[in-house]
Scaffold this active site. Structure first.
Site, PDB file in Angstrom:
ATOM      1  N   CYS A   1       0.848  -1.185   0.000  1.00  0.00           N
ATOM      2  CA  CYS A   1       0.000   0.000   0.000  1.00  0.00           C
ATOM      3  C   CYS A   1       0.887   1.239   0.000  1.00  0.00           C
ATOM      4  CB  CYS A   1      -0.935   0.094   1.197  1.00  0.00           C
ATOM      5  SG  CYS A   1      -2.116  -1.244   1.295  1.00  0.00           S
TER       6      CYS A   1
ATOM      7  N   ARG B   1       3.981  -0.521  -4.803  1.00  0.00           N
ATOM      8  CA  ARG B   1       3.670  -1.041  -3.462  1.00  0.00           C
ATOM      9  C   ARG B   1       2.331  -1.769  -3.408  1.00  0.00           C
ATOM     10  NH1 ARG B   1       6.953   1.641   0.331  1.00  0.00           N
ATOM     11  NH2 ARG B   1       5.582   1.013   2.011  1.00  0.00           N
TER      12      ARG B   1
ATOM     13  N   TRP C   1      -2.762  -2.723  -1.677  1.00  0.00           N
ATOM     14  CA  TRP C   1      -2.499  -4.158  -1.831  1.00  0.00           C
ATOM     15  C   TRP C   1      -3.407  -4.808  -0.801  1.00  0.00           C
ATOM     16  CZ3 TRP C   1      -0.892  -8.431   0.952  1.00  0.00           C
ATOM     17  CH2 TRP C   1      -0.462  -9.524   0.192  1.00  0.00           C
TER      18      TRP C   1
ATOM     19  N   ASN D   1      -1.976   1.927   5.570  1.00  0.00           N
ATOM     20  CA  ASN D   1      -1.098   0.844   5.126  1.00  0.00           C
ATOM     21  C   ASN D   1      -0.793   0.014   6.360  1.00  0.00           C
ATOM     22  OD1 ASN D   1       1.031  -0.742   4.219  1.00  0.00           O
ATOM     23  ND2 ASN D   1       2.520   0.936   4.284  1.00  0.00           N
ATOM     24  N   GLY D   2      -1.148  -1.282   6.330  1.00  0.00           N
ATOM     25  CA  GLY D   2      -0.877  -2.126   7.496  1.00  0.00           C
ATOM     26  C   GLY D   2      -2.099  -2.970   7.836  1.00  0.00           C
TER      27      GLY D   2
ATOM     28  N   GLU E   1      16.888 -18.210  -7.704  1.00  0.00           N
ATOM     29  CA  GLU E   1      16.548 -16.838  -8.073  1.00  0.00           C
ATOM     30  C   GLU E   1      16.016 -16.777  -9.514  1.00  0.00           C
ATOM     31  OE1 GLU E   1      15.908 -14.252  -6.583  1.00  0.00           O
ATOM     32  OE2 GLU E   1      16.198 -12.624  -8.000  1.00  0.00           O
TER      33      GLU E   1
ATOM     34  N   LYS F   1      12.294 -15.421 -10.508  1.00  0.00           N
ATOM     35  CA  LYS F   1      12.051 -14.340 -11.459  1.00  0.00           C
ATOM     36  C   LYS F   1      10.991 -14.760 -12.465  1.00  0.00           C
ATOM     37  CE  LYS F   1      13.286 -11.786  -9.787  1.00  0.00           C
ATOM     38  NZ  LYS F   1      13.843 -11.574  -8.532  1.00  0.00           N
TER      39      LYS F   1
ATOM     40  N   GLU G   1       7.458 -15.048 -10.852  1.00  0.00           N
ATOM     41  CA  GLU G   1       6.923 -13.746 -10.434  1.00  0.00           C
ATOM     42  C   GLU G   1       6.304 -12.987 -11.602  1.00  0.00           C
ATOM     43  OE1 GLU G   1       9.467 -11.711  -6.877  1.00  0.00           O
ATOM     44  OE2 GLU G   1      10.569 -12.065  -8.718  1.00  0.00           O
TER      45      GLU G   1
ATOM     46  N   HIS H   1      16.238 -37.068  -6.698  1.00  0.00           N
ATOM     47  CA  HIS H   1      15.348 -37.441  -5.591  1.00  0.00           C
ATOM     48  C   HIS H   1      13.940 -36.870  -5.772  1.00  0.00           C
ATOM     49  CE1 HIS H   1      18.838 -39.086  -3.653  1.00  0.00           C
ATOM     50  NE2 HIS H   1      19.469 -37.943  -3.867  1.00  0.00           N
TER      51      HIS H   1
ATOM     52  N   LYS I   1       6.020  -4.725  -3.953  1.00  0.00           N
ATOM     53  CA  LYS I   1       7.465  -4.635  -3.785  1.00  0.00           C
ATOM     54  C   LYS I   1       7.868  -4.565  -2.318  1.00  0.00           C
ATOM     55  CE  LYS I   1      11.545  -3.135  -5.829  1.00  0.00           C
ATOM     56  NZ  LYS I   1      11.896  -4.510  -6.156  1.00  0.00           N
TER      57      LYS I   1
HETATM   58  C1  G6P Z   1       8.591  -8.904  -1.989  1.00  0.00           C
HETATM   59  C2  G6P Z   1       9.201  -8.443  -3.294  1.00  0.00           C
HETATM   60  C3  G6P Z   1      10.462  -9.245  -3.586  1.00  0.00           C
HETATM   61  C4  G6P Z   1      11.427  -9.134  -2.420  1.00  0.00           C
HETATM   62  C5  G6P Z   1      10.777  -9.531  -1.104  1.00  0.00           C
HETATM   63  C6  G6P Z   1      11.647  -9.144   0.081  1.00  0.00           C
HETATM   64  O1  G6P Z   1       8.102 -10.192  -2.127  1.00  0.00           O
HETATM   65  O2  G6P Z   1       8.266  -8.591  -4.349  1.00  0.00           O
HETATM   66  O3  G6P Z   1      11.069  -8.750  -4.762  1.00  0.00           O
HETATM   67  O4  G6P Z   1      12.530  -9.946  -2.659  1.00  0.00           O
HETATM   68  O5  G6P Z   1       9.537  -8.842  -0.923  1.00  0.00           O
HETATM   69  O6  G6P Z   1      11.727  -7.754   0.125  1.00  0.00           O
HETATM   70  P1  G6P Z   1      12.910  -6.920   0.757  1.00  0.00           P
HETATM   71  O7  G6P Z   1      12.546  -5.500   0.468  1.00  0.00           O
HETATM   72  O8  G6P Z   1      12.924  -7.246   2.211  1.00  0.00           O
HETATM   73  O9  G6P Z   1      14.164  -7.333   0.067  1.00  0.00           O
END
Ligand code: G6P
Length: 613
Positions: free
Chosen positions: A2, A27, A73, A99-100, A486, A490, A493, A509, A608
């Site tokens: 948010c 956000r 969000w 937000n929260g 990672e 990606k 996501e 396994h 994010k």
């Molecule tokens: C969210 C974002 C990710 C990020 C994660 C941790 O899920 O979409 O891209 O890696 O949070 O966020 P931070 O800001 O703590 O790295």
């Protein structure tokens, strides 16, 4: 999660709010709304992106000089118009953005219902503004006191802004667990309030970071900060380092692509001033007075989420390999609730791009309460995590707007490599000559990443072949394993293709059962200590007709004959492979997502900055 933006001053507020919301959209983008106080308290809100709100508000009277905006969000209540913020009080004389999560909203709601309150939304937020109005009407106290009293009844995390129709030159904001920044405008009596600096930066560089448990009252051109318990605080004004152009796409189609291409520079920025191979020097200033605790640590516990957790896994290999300290890598969300064993000799490293992730913050507080020393590795300067830690190092990757993290990851790994190396050198667990050769190689990394970016056309042509694939497997060993995780993250996501990252040897396994002629398997097969083993794993996949996309070292002539597709990257030290090899995987995910018509910068359901647990 948010985004919050608010303004009070002489300018027209609506364009400031809309522009701010567009900046904050990373956000959360389930709905957007604004409230403008100009005689009347008007609210315009719409499910969907900020663009939907703009179309909805077109032609309506949005004039005024005091207002607030929110991009959501969703947590409580589905993302529809009704649940969008701002939320009104019963009489519609008060409005709030939030937000929260208000954890005890259900009991407050029940109480208020008994007193005749009728609720229009399913949100926890609406309950808080009804409570504020309820106290205002029955308490015979000032608005300031009302807000403080209401917040005193609330359990949970919040960043809020409140407007009241009967107080046409007053704006109130508060924080507990979710960030609030106040911009001191250049014009007299002008103030901005936002979740982060991005909506503020083009108007002013002077900001105040609100601390947890503080409320800001901006009234008749003056700013007062108090704690919820009514203790006056002196605002501490700091200067923003951010530049406006960092928040723009700069000719790229998406922020994510821009950020992928920024990596040679952002990685260098994460090391600049910290290493000098010609002098054989390495110094992370932020560790400072806690250096000795670091050297004498029994073990290191890394807490993080998402991509930052993957950087943590790389760090586990680095610290154990170079500095011979046992490391545990923990999902912050698990760590905080499983009664972990932590003591005073432990070092905690919290890794976070945003510096706001609620679970990581809670994990820090838990470890702190057990006496551990906490280091932060964060990107956003002035955010909550760096302020909650004892010491740490910023990654200096610059603002990352694309929801899928790219340049923040490589900068995190670069900084963690410096940390491990500094520790190893001081502890004497690596030789002088190895230390020097690693410093020299680190200085080469930005140019090697630049070369890795040249794989773009090749990666794009591979992406075309696999854009309609339903599943992907990513394999790696040693330093290649976190990269496989990672790469898979990606892809899921931003393209919504199911992808799994696995240690290559573990494939036998379980995941090997998935392999057939339709299964693409991305393998990190660079020349390093586990190269031969990975080659065997590739053969196991080929024997089952799987399709191999291999990331190999330039000039490799073994995997070339085994793999269906090879992507060559420059040779580097084993420990630096993650930084270079992740680049083509970022590009692969990016191109596949674009070809599938996905919104790469704002993938569905994600945000994010995850400020709720
Ligand atoms: C969210 C974002 C990710 C990020 C994660 C941790 O899920 O979409 O891209 O890696 O949070 O966020 P931070 O800001 O703590 O790295």
């Amino acid at each position: 999660m948010c985004g919050i933006v608010a303004y009070i001053g002489k300018r027209e507020v609506y364009p400031i709010l809309i522009k701010g919301l567009q900046r904050l959209e990373y956000r959360g983008y389930d709905s957007a709304g604004v409230a403008i106080l100009n005689g009347e308290l008007k609210v315009f809100k719409k499910a969907g992106k900020v663009s939907e709100l703009v179309s909805f508000a077109k032609g309506k009277d949005v004039k005024g000089h005091l207002g607030m905006g929110h991009t959501r969000w969703a947590t409580h209540g589905e993302p529809n118009d009704r649940n969008a913020h701002p939320q009104f009080s019963q009489s519609k004389n008060f409005a709030i953005i939030h937000n929260g999560i208000i954890e005890n909203y259900a009991s407050i709601k029940q109480e208020l219902k008994k007193r005749g309150h009728v609720f229009e939304s399913d949100t926890d937020t609406e309950v808080l503004i009804h409570l504020i109005e309820d106290i205002y009407e029955h308490g015979n106290v000032s608005l300031e006191e009302v807000v403080r009293l209401a917040l005193g009844e609330v359990i949970g995390a919040y960043a809020i802004v409140v407007l009241a129709k009967e107080h046409p030159s007053e704006l109130i904001a508060a924080r507990k667990g979710s960030p609030i920044i106040i911009g001191i405008g250049k014009e007299e009596g002008e103030f901005f309030v936002a979740s982060d600096a991005t909506p503020i930066i083009e108007y002013t560089n002077n900001v105040v970071y609100l601390n947890d448990g503080e409320v800001v009252f901006i009234r008749d051109g003056k700013l007062t900060i108090k704690t919820i318990e009514n203790q006056v605080k002196i605002p501490y004004i700091t200067e923003l380092e951010m530049k406006l152009e960092q928040l723009e796409k700069g000719g790229y189609e998406h922020f994510m692509l821009k950020e992928i291409y920024e990596q040679p520079v952002s990685i260098w920025n994460s090391m600049r001033g910290r290493i000098d191979a010609s002098k054989g020097s390495l110094k992370l200033g932020g560790i400072g007075e806690f250096e000795n605790r670091f050297y004498n640590a029994n073990r290191i516990i890394i807490v993080a989420c998402g991509t930052s957790w993957h950087a943590g896994l790389v760090a586990e290999y680095l610290f154990e390999d170079l500095a011979r300290i046992p490391v545990e890598v923990e999902y912050a969300s698990e760590f905080r609730y499983r009664n972990p064993i932590v003591n005073e000799d432990d070092i905690i490293i919290a890794i976070s791009q945003s510096g706001e992730t609620a679970d990581t913050l809670a994990a820090i507080e838990l470890a702190k309460s057990k006496g551990a020393t906490i280091f932060g590795v964060c990107n956003v300067v002035g955010s909550s995590i760096p302020r909650a830690t004892h010491a740490g190092s910023y990654t200096h990757a610059g603002p990352e707007i694309g929801v899928a993290s790219t340049k923040a990851f490589t900068a995190q790994v670069a900084v963690l490599t410096l940390m491990a190396l500094q520790l190893a050198y001081k502890k004497g667990t690596i030789t002088e000559s190895r230390f020097h050769s690693l410093l020299l190689e680190l200085e080469q990394i930005p140019s090697k990443v630049e070369r890795a970016l040249k794989t773009n056309d090749k990666v794009k042509s591979i992406a075309k072949k696999f854009k309609n694939t339903r599943n992907f497997l990513y394999l790696g060993r040693g330093y290649g394993f976190p990269v496989a995780l990672e790469g898979a993250l990606k892809l899921k996501e931003i393209s919504y293709i199911h992808a799994e990252g696995y240690p290559a040897a573990e494939m036998k396994h379980g995941p090997i059962a998935l392999i057939d002629e339709n299964m693409p398997v991305v393998v990190i097969a660079t020349k390093n200590s586990s190269y031969e083993k990975v080659v065997s794993n590739i053969q196991e996949v080929k024997a089952r007709k799987g399709i191999i996309i291999a990331i190999v070292t330039e000039g490799d002539d073994v995997v070339k004959y085994l793999a269906d597709y090879v992507i060559e990257i420059p040779e580097t030290e084993d420990i630096l492979v993650p930084i270079v090899s992740v680049v083509p995987l970022q590009l692969l995910a990016y191109h596949i997502a674009v070809m599938r018509g996905c919104n790469v910068d704002q993938p569905r359901n994600l945000a994010k900055s995850v400020t709720v647990e």
